[in-house]
Scaffold this active site. Structure first.
Site, PDB file in Angstrom:
ATOM      1  N   GLY A   1       8.540  -4.387  19.669  1.00 18.80           N
ATOM      2  CA  GLY A   1       8.272  -3.433  19.442  1.00 18.80           C
ATOM      3  C   GLY A   1       8.897  -2.994  18.842  1.00 18.80           C
ATOM      4  O   GLY A   1      10.482  -3.242  17.985  1.00 18.80           O
TER       5      GLY A   1
ATOM      6  N   ARG B   1       1.203  -1.364   0.225  1.00 18.31           N
ATOM      7  CA  ARG B   1       0.082   0.166  -0.182  1.00 18.31           C
ATOM      8  C   ARG B   1       1.342   0.911   0.270  1.00 18.31           C
ATOM      9  O   ARG B   1       0.323   2.180   0.824  1.00 18.31           O
ATOM     10  CB  ARG B   1      -0.719  -0.315   1.299  1.00 18.31           C
ATOM     11  CG  ARG B   1      -1.773  -1.423   0.975  1.00 18.31           C
ATOM     12  CD  ARG B   1      -3.093  -1.260   2.597  1.00 18.31           C
ATOM     13  NE  ARG B   1      -2.436  -1.588   3.484  1.00 18.31           N
ATOM     14  CZ  ARG B   1      -3.023  -0.553   4.345  1.00 18.31           C
ATOM     15  NH1 ARG B   1      -3.096   0.701   4.657  1.00 18.31           N
ATOM     16  NH2 ARG B   1      -2.736  -0.729   5.849  1.00 18.31           N
TER      17      ARG B   1
ATOM     18  N   LYS C   1      12.431 -18.889  17.339  1.00 16.48           N
ATOM     19  CA  LYS C   1      13.265 -18.387  16.968  1.00 16.48           C
ATOM     20  C   LYS C   1      14.407 -19.383  18.133  1.00 16.48           C
ATOM     21  O   LYS C   1      15.266 -19.579  17.746  1.00 16.48           O
ATOM     22  CB  LYS C   1      12.897 -17.208  18.394  1.00 16.48           C
ATOM     23  CG  LYS C   1      12.419 -16.716  17.733  1.00 16.48           C
ATOM     24  CD  LYS C   1      11.434 -15.436  19.053  1.00 16.48           C
ATOM     25  CE  LYS C   1      10.643 -14.501  18.298  1.00 16.48           C
ATOM     26  NZ  LYS C   1      10.241 -14.171  18.706  1.00 16.48           N
TER      27      LYS C   1
ATOM     28  N   LYS D   1      11.830 -14.125  11.476  1.00 15.57           N
ATOM     29  CA  LYS D   1      12.299 -15.546  12.167  1.00 15.57           C
ATOM     30  C   LYS D   1      11.329 -16.949  11.351  1.00 15.57           C
ATOM     31  O   LYS D   1      12.363 -17.888  11.538  1.00 15.57           O
ATOM     32  CB  LYS D   1      11.274 -15.569  13.689  1.00 15.57           C
ATOM     33  CG  LYS D   1       9.912 -16.086  14.096  1.00 15.57           C
ATOM     34  CD  LYS D   1       9.803 -14.586  15.398  1.00 15.57           C
ATOM     35  CE  LYS D   1       9.555 -13.915  14.572  1.00 15.57           C
ATOM     36  NZ  LYS D   1       8.571 -12.480  15.171  1.00 15.57           N
TER      37      LYS D   1
ATOM     38  N   VAL E   1      15.608 -12.575  16.545  1.00 16.38           N
ATOM     39  CA  VAL E   1      15.162 -13.188  18.088  1.00 16.38           C
ATOM     40  C   VAL E   1      15.183 -12.517  18.802  1.00 16.38           C
ATOM     41  O   VAL E   1      16.495 -11.630  18.641  1.00 16.38           O
ATOM     42  CB  VAL E   1      16.699 -14.437  18.179  1.00 16.38           C
ATOM     43  CG1 VAL E   1      15.888 -15.485  19.381  1.00 16.38           C
ATOM     44  CG2 VAL E   1      16.534 -15.819  16.953  1.00 16.38           C
TER      45      VAL E   1
ATOM     46  N   GLU F   1      -1.329  -9.163  18.323  1.00 18.42           N
ATOM     47  CA  GLU F   1      -1.816  -8.934  17.489  1.00 18.42           C
ATOM     48  C   GLU F   1      -3.671  -9.515  17.607  1.00 18.42           C
ATOM     49  O   GLU F   1      -3.708 -10.380  18.460  1.00 18.42           O
ATOM     50  CB  GLU F   1      -1.274 -10.141  16.091  1.00 18.42           C
ATOM     51  CG  GLU F   1       0.694  -9.253  15.449  1.00 18.42           C
ATOM     52  CD  GLU F   1       0.872 -10.139  14.565  1.00 18.42           C
ATOM     53  OE1 GLU F   1       0.520 -10.454  13.426  1.00 18.42           O
ATOM     54  OE2 GLU F   1       2.333 -10.102  14.685  1.00 18.42           O
TER      55      GLU F   1
ATOM     56  N   GLY G   1      14.223  -9.513  19.614  1.00 22.67           N
ATOM     57  CA  GLY G   1      14.182  -8.143  19.377  1.00 22.67           C
ATOM     58  C   GLY G   1      15.340  -6.961  19.399  1.00 22.67           C
ATOM     59  O   GLY G   1      16.525  -7.640  18.916  1.00 22.67           O
TER      60      GLY G   1
HETATM   61  N1  LIG Z   1       6.631  -6.250  15.642  1.00 27.42           N
HETATM   62  C1  LIG Z   1       7.752  -6.012  16.899  1.00 27.42           C
HETATM   63  O1  LIG Z   1       7.401  -6.447  17.527  1.00 27.42           O
HETATM   64  C2  LIG Z   1       8.358  -7.369  15.652  1.00 27.42           C
HETATM   65  C3  LIG Z   1       9.671  -7.581  16.785  1.00 27.42           C
HETATM   66  C4  LIG Z   1      10.218  -8.288  16.154  1.00 27.42           C
HETATM   67  C5  LIG Z   1      10.836  -9.354  14.999  1.00 27.42           C
HETATM   68  N2  LIG Z   1       8.946  -8.898  14.092  1.00 27.42           N
HETATM   69  C6  LIG Z   1       9.542  -8.824  12.498  1.00 27.42           C
HETATM   70  O2  LIG Z   1       9.596  -8.050  12.231  1.00 27.42           O
HETATM   71  C7  LIG Z   1       9.115  -8.352  10.902  1.00 27.42           C
HETATM   72  C8  LIG Z   1       7.962  -7.098  10.526  1.00 27.42           C
HETATM   73  O3  LIG Z   1       6.669  -7.324  11.187  1.00 27.42           O
HETATM   74  P1  LIG Z   1       5.867  -6.306  11.627  1.00 27.42           P
HETATM   75  O4  LIG Z   1       5.283  -6.180  13.773  1.00 27.42           O
HETATM   76  O5  LIG Z   1       6.573  -5.311  11.689  1.00 27.42           O
HETATM   77  O6  LIG Z   1       4.470  -6.454  10.423  1.00 27.42           O
HETATM   78  P2  LIG Z   1       3.097  -5.692  10.030  1.00 27.42           P
HETATM   79  O7  LIG Z   1       2.753  -4.735  11.100  1.00 27.42           O
HETATM   80  O8  LIG Z   1       2.089  -6.208   9.903  1.00 27.42           O
HETATM   81  O9  LIG Z   1       3.989  -4.553   8.643  1.00 27.42           O
HETATM   82  C9  LIG Z   1       4.306  -5.786   8.024  1.00 27.42           C
HETATM   83  C10 LIG Z   1       4.488  -4.889   6.590  1.00 27.42           C
HETATM   84  O10 LIG Z   1       4.508  -5.640   5.221  1.00 27.42           O
HETATM   85  C11 LIG Z   1       3.776  -4.611   4.354  1.00 27.42           C
HETATM   86  N3  LIG Z   1       2.945  -6.523   3.985  1.00 27.42           N
HETATM   87  C12 LIG Z   1       2.652  -7.295   4.040  1.00 27.42           C
HETATM   88  N4  LIG Z   1       3.030  -8.546   3.194  1.00 27.42           N
HETATM   89  C13 LIG Z   1       2.925  -7.664   2.097  1.00 27.42           C
HETATM   90  C14 LIG Z   1       3.559  -7.293   0.398  1.00 27.42           C
HETATM   91  N5  LIG Z   1       3.346  -9.057   0.206  1.00 27.42           N
HETATM   92  N6  LIG Z   1       4.309  -6.927  -0.633  1.00 27.42           N
HETATM   93  C15 LIG Z   1       4.902  -5.239  -0.227  1.00 27.42           C
HETATM   94  N7  LIG Z   1       4.131  -5.863   1.593  1.00 27.42           N
HETATM   95  C16 LIG Z   1       3.696  -6.129   1.984  1.00 27.42           C
HETATM   96  C17 LIG Z   1       2.478  -4.728   5.304  1.00 27.42           C
HETATM   97  O11 LIG Z   1       1.451  -3.866   4.516  1.00 27.42           O
HETATM   98  P3  LIG Z   1       0.166  -3.911   5.254  1.00 27.42           P
HETATM   99  O12 LIG Z   1       0.157  -2.730   6.174  1.00 27.42           O
HETATM  100  O13 LIG Z   1      -1.004  -3.974   3.794  1.00 27.42           O
HETATM  101  O14 LIG Z   1      -0.774  -5.314   6.380  1.00 27.42           O
HETATM  102  C18 LIG Z   1       2.652  -3.583   6.315  1.00 27.42           C
HETATM  103  O15 LIG Z   1       3.343  -2.515   6.078  1.00 27.42           O
HETATM  104  C19 LIG Z   1       7.868  -9.905  10.328  1.00 27.42           C
HETATM  105  O16 LIG Z   1       8.978 -10.528  10.269  1.00 27.42           O
HETATM  106  C20 LIG Z   1       8.010  -9.366  12.616  1.00 27.42           C
HETATM  107  O17 LIG Z   1       8.041 -10.959  13.074  1.00 27.42           O
HETATM  108  C21 LIG Z   1       8.843  -8.296  14.013  1.00 27.42           C
END
Ligand SMILES: NC(=O)c1ccc[n+]([C@@H]2O[C@H](COP(=O)([O-])OP(=O)(O)OC[C@H]3O[C@@H](n4cnc5c(N)ncnc54)[C@H](OP(=O)(O)O)[C@@H]3O)[C@@H](O)[C@H]2O)c1
Length: 362
Positions: A307, A48, A208, A108, A135, A193, A137
């Site tokens: 986060g 988007r 992890k 992960k 793994v 989530e 954060g």
């Molecule tokens: N959040 C945490 O605290 C955290 C901590 C450590 C690691 N991680 C890892 O970091 C990664 C991202 O997590 P997040 O929490 O940032 O997820 P998120 O908020 O859902 O962000 C993912 C982003 O990627 C976009 N997206 C998804 N599929 C796509 C595609 N096929 N093409 C283009 N854009 C796409 C999504 O668009 P939409 O807005 O349309 O959905 C969203 O903007 C994951 O692997 C997660 O395991 C997260």
């Protein structure tokens, strides 16, 4: 004077983690870069892209697109993958490496499934594949295990690796509330989530733990083979019982490797831990890991496990490492499948005992 080079960075995914990374990269003064290279965000790929660009606050020099090919065809040096999920993230990482980019990922699931082959591909390409954020954060455990602790022979990992479960369980303990109420609160605060099953049932922590087992023990472990018990059926009564015994409950990830017999015990499960132990004192979305080595004994790492801002710290650290020496090739670890997995779920109750003794000793 040494000439300042430019390291061009593309970001895939502008969500919780991606937007935090982008904000930091757009204001380089917000991190100390011991690098004679200017780190510049040049592309953001998001499905988007048009909607998100206007409110992003990023400089107009950043090119927004929903096409990964725009990045692959560009002169970008490093691709940061922050879209999550197995597909298309895994394929995009592989294609980025094949087109000569280094890759940093927070994913992960992809690292647990394909990390070894992606790392080998990176080395063959003369590029780097880094995944500190996958793994723990902000907790620098990947670097510690893959680098700083290679002088030891690690034999055991006991850790809280899932921030969502920890936030929910510590909230239930602190307030006596139900799991549903704790989950609702965690969602409001951005720790959970809409569908938290991967966190509660252990899927997230198993991925992890598989990554840590590869780095710490040199074994190729399928995350699906790690025994798991969900924390989802815990209620306020369980916490009341634990409290009467001076304990609380945490989702622990445990791995114990006997190097003499090449046998591994590995599981993710709710465990009653001493309230005063390092696990009992780990609250909210924090993570903690205790690593046991034959020579150094116990090494502990503790910090924000989730986060956007915290995870961005790990990602930017990886970007800086690559920018510091773009020509460096980090050889992948040699992994073996020649080990026996103990049927931990059967011996789970036994396995808890040494963990508790261990936790109490901390
Ligand atoms: N959040 C945490 O605290 C955290 C901590 C450590 C690691 N991680 C890892 O970091 C990664 C991202 O997590 P997040 O929490 O940032 O997820 P998120 O908020 O859902 O962000 C993912 C982003 O990627 C976009 N997206 C998804 N599929 C796509 C595609 N096929 N093409 C283009 N854009 C796409 C999504 O668009 P939409 O807005 O349309 O959905 C969203 O903007 C994951 O692997 C997660 O395991 C997260």
């Amino acid at each position: 004077m040494e000439e300042m080079s430019v390291t061009r960075v593309a970001l895939l995914g502008f969500g919780t983690v991606g937007s935090a990374v982008a904000r930091r990269l757009a204001s380089p003064a917000s991190f100390v870069s011991p690098v004679s290279s200017e780190i510049t965000l040049t592309h953001v790929v998001d499905r988007r892209a048009r909607v998100k660009q206007s409110a992003s606050g990023l400089p107009s020099s950043v090119l927004w697109t929903d096409q990964i090919d725009d990045v692959l065809a560009s002169d970008v040096d490093i691709v940061i993958e922050a879209i999550g999920g197995v597909a298309p993230a895994g394929e995009w990482i592989r294609r980025a490496l094949l087109t000569g980019k280094s890759v940093v990922t927070a994913n992960k699931q992809v690292v647990a499934r394909e990390g070894a082959s992606l790392w080998r591909l990176a080395a063959r390409q003369g590029r780097q594949f880094r995944f500190e954020a996958a793994v723990g954060g902000a907790m620098p455990i990947v670097r510690a295990v893959a680098d700083g602790l290679t002088g030891d022979s690690l034999t055991r990992i006991v850790a809280v690796l899932n921030g969502t479960s920890n936030a929910v369980l510590s909230q239930m303990d602190a307030t006596g509330c139900s799991m549903a109420a704790a989950l609702a609160d965690s969602r409001r605060r951005g720790f959970a989530e809409n569908d938290p099953s991967a966190d509660l049932d252990g899927t997230d922590a198993r991925a992890k733990l598989a990554i840590l087992c590869a780095l710490a023990f040199g074994i190729r472990l399928d995350a699906n083979d790690i025994a798991a018990r969900s924390v989802s059926s815990l209620g306020s009564d369980d916490f009341a019982v634990a409290r009467r015994n001076g304990r609380t409950i945490r989702q622990l990830a445990f791995a114990d490797f006997d190097r003499g017999t090449s046998t591994l015990g590995a599981w993710v499960a709710p465990v009653a831990v001493d309230r005063d132990s390092i696990f009992g004192r780990t609250v909210g979305a924090q993570n903690v890991a205790l690593l046991i080595g034959e020579h150094a004994g116990e090494i502990g790492i503790f910090g924000a496990g989730a986060g956007g801002d915290a995870t961005a710290v790990a990602i930017i650290g990886d970007v800086v490492s690559i920018a510091r020496d773009r020509a460096a090739i980090v050889p992948p670890p040699r992994l073996t499948s020649a080990f026996t997995l103990r049927p931990s779920i059967d011996s789970f109750e036994d396995a808890v005992v040494p963990t508790l003794a261990f936790a109490e000793a901390v």
